[in-house]
Scaffold this active site. Structure first.
Site, PDB file in Angstrom:
ATOM      1  N   CYS A   1       0.723  -1.170  -0.063  1.00 31.67           N
ATOM      2  CA  CYS A   1      -0.138   0.150   0.052  1.00 31.67           C
ATOM      3  C   CYS A   1       0.959   1.258  -0.044  1.00 31.67           C
ATOM      4  CB  CYS A   1      -1.031  -0.056   1.193  1.00 31.67           C
ATOM      5  SG  CYS A   1      -1.741   1.303   1.478  1.00 31.67           S
TER       6      CYS A   1
ATOM      7  N   HIS B   1      -9.027  -4.086  -1.771  1.00 25.75           N
ATOM      8  CA  HIS B   1      -7.818  -3.300  -1.003  1.00 25.75           C
ATOM      9  C   HIS B   1      -8.343  -1.935  -0.996  1.00 25.75           C
ATOM     10  CE1 HIS B   1      -3.765  -2.217   0.187  1.00 25.75           C
ATOM     11  NE2 HIS B   1      -4.186  -1.031  -0.257  1.00 25.75           N
ATOM     12  N   GLU B   2      -8.720  -1.370  -2.089  1.00 26.15           N
ATOM     13  CA  GLU B   2      -8.975   0.098  -2.289  1.00 26.15           C
ATOM     14  C   GLU B   2     -10.456   0.346  -1.500  1.00 26.15           C
ATOM     15  OE1 GLU B   2      -6.910   2.018  -2.828  1.00 26.15           O
ATOM     16  OE2 GLU B   2      -5.529   0.594  -3.735  1.00 26.15           O
TER      17      GLU B   2
ATOM     18  N   HIS C   1     -10.106   0.999   2.029  1.00 27.60           N
ATOM     19  CA  HIS C   1      -9.732   2.323   2.510  1.00 27.60           C
ATOM     20  C   HIS C   1     -11.044   3.283   2.602  1.00 27.60           C
ATOM     21  CE1 HIS C   1      -5.304   2.512   2.244  1.00 27.60           C
ATOM     22  NE2 HIS C   1      -5.283   1.817   1.235  1.00 27.60           N
TER      23      HIS C   1
HETATM   24  C1  Y12 Z   1      -2.784  -5.925  -4.962  1.00 32.76           C
HETATM   25  C2  Y12 Z   1      -2.425  -5.605  -3.714  1.00 32.76           C
HETATM   26  C3  Y12 Z   1      -2.472  -4.344  -3.138  1.00 32.76           C
HETATM   27  C4  Y12 Z   1      -3.026  -3.527  -4.259  1.00 32.76           C
HETATM   28  C5  Y12 Z   1      -3.270  -2.014  -3.671  1.00 32.76           C
HETATM   29  C6  Y12 Z   1      -2.735  -0.827  -4.446  1.00 32.76           C
HETATM   30  N1  Y12 Z   1      -1.347  -0.758  -3.874  1.00 32.76           N
HETATM   31  C7  Y12 Z   1      -0.159  -0.155  -4.606  1.00 32.76           C
HETATM   32  O1  Y12 Z   1      -0.328   0.377  -5.364  1.00 32.76           O
HETATM   33  C8  Y12 Z   1       0.971  -0.173  -3.768  1.00 32.76           C
HETATM   34  C9  Y12 Z   1       2.193   0.425  -4.132  1.00 32.76           C
HETATM   35  C10 Y12 Z   1       3.388   0.453  -3.494  1.00 32.76           C
HETATM   36  C11 Y12 Z   1       4.549   1.161  -4.245  1.00 32.76           C
HETATM   37  C12 Y12 Z   1       5.747   1.379  -3.480  1.00 32.76           C
HETATM   38  O2  Y12 Z   1       6.784   2.099  -4.104  1.00 32.76           O
HETATM   39  C13 Y12 Z   1       7.480   1.417  -4.760  1.00 32.76           C
HETATM   40  O3  Y12 Z   1       7.583   0.330  -5.106  1.00 32.76           O
HETATM   41  C14 Y12 Z   1       8.504   2.415  -5.214  1.00 32.76           C
HETATM   42  C15 Y12 Z   1       5.567   1.047  -2.319  1.00 32.76           C
HETATM   43  O4  Y12 Z   1       7.164   1.344  -1.733  1.00 32.76           O
HETATM   44  C16 Y12 Z   1       7.857   0.496  -1.284  1.00 32.76           C
HETATM   45  O5  Y12 Z   1       7.823  -0.638  -1.647  1.00 32.76           O
HETATM   46  C17 Y12 Z   1       9.239   1.122  -0.659  1.00 32.76           C
HETATM   47  C18 Y12 Z   1       4.772   0.105  -1.550  1.00 32.76           C
HETATM   48  C19 Y12 Z   1       3.492  -0.022  -2.211  1.00 32.76           C
HETATM   49  C20 Y12 Z   1      -3.453  -3.793  -5.386  1.00 32.76           C
HETATM   50  C21 Y12 Z   1      -3.431  -4.842  -5.603  1.00 32.76           C
HETATM   51 CO    CO Z   2      -3.836   1.011   0.220  1.00 32.35          CO
END
Ligand code: Y12
Ligand code: CO
Length: 174
Positions: free
Chosen positions: A95, A137-138, A141
């Site tokens: 997340c 997930h969203e 929130h």
């Molecule tokens: C499956 C599981 C969860 C979701 C919800 C949406 N989640 C995200 O978009 C998470 C993104 C995310 C990105 C990150 O940044 C990088 O990777 C650069 C992050 O940060 C680190 O890991 C440091 C954490 C989460 C949808 C489907």
């Molecule tokens: Co989230």
């Protein structure tokens, strides 16, 4: 509109988001600002409460087979409601509001969702796979629920300890 990701443990993330009644310029400006922020931060899903707007708004952009996230694949959901849920799935979730942490979470395998688009038109979607997980997930929130709230007591304790350590390290580096 300038937006910033709200990070755990900010209490804002516990707020229940409110139904959108006005499908106006303000809503469009919010959606238009959420999309680039989600892409810049490597996200595939973002809820409005994660940018401090307690509205029942979420966006999703699931990567295609090449790992690309073309804007054509952007999904905007306003006032989403799950009408059917089936099966079980476990997915390692992350997340943008809890950076650097990934945990196995139990979800439904597939969901059917009624929602509205940015103009207030009624829409319907059947989802499975990653899209289904992302929607669940969203939508959590919107209720003030984070994926870490779904962990067992022991797992949550471990998470809290690790998260505090990482935050302390980040502070010391500044
Ligand atoms: C499956 C599981 C969860 C979701 C919800 C949406 N989640 C995200 O978009 C998470 C993104 C995310 C990105 C990150 O940044 C990088 O990777 C650069 C992050 O940060 C680190 O890991 C440091 C954490 C989460 C949808 C489907
Ligand atoms: Co989230």
């Amino acid at each position: 509109m300038e937006l910033k990701i709200v990070e755990y443990p900010d209490k804002k993330l516990k707020e229940k988001s409110l139904e959108v009644k006005n499908f106006d310029e303000n809503l469009h400006k919010l959606l238009d600002a959420m999309y680039p922020l989600m892409i810049e931060t490597n996200g595939i899903g973002l809820a409005a409460i994660q940018v401090a707007h307690a509205k029942r708004v979420l966006i999703l952009n699931i990567p295609d087979e090449e790992g690309e996230q073309p804007k054509d694949n952007l999904i905007e959901m306003i006032n989403p409601l799950v009408t059917k849920k089936e099966g079980d799935a476990i997915y390692q979730e992350g997340c943008l509001s809890v950076p650097g942490f990934y945990e196995d979470i139990n979800r439904f395998e597939s969901v059917c969702v009624n929602y509205q688009d940015r103009f207030g038109n009624t829409k319907y979607m059947e989802a499975d796979g990653l899209l289904s997980i992302a929607i669940q997930h969203e939508m959590d929130h919107l209720e003030g629920i984070l994926f870490i709230d779904k962990l067992s007591y022991a797992r949550r304790k471990k998470f809290e300890k690790e998260y505090k350590r990482v935050c302390k390290e980040k502070k010391e580096k500044k």
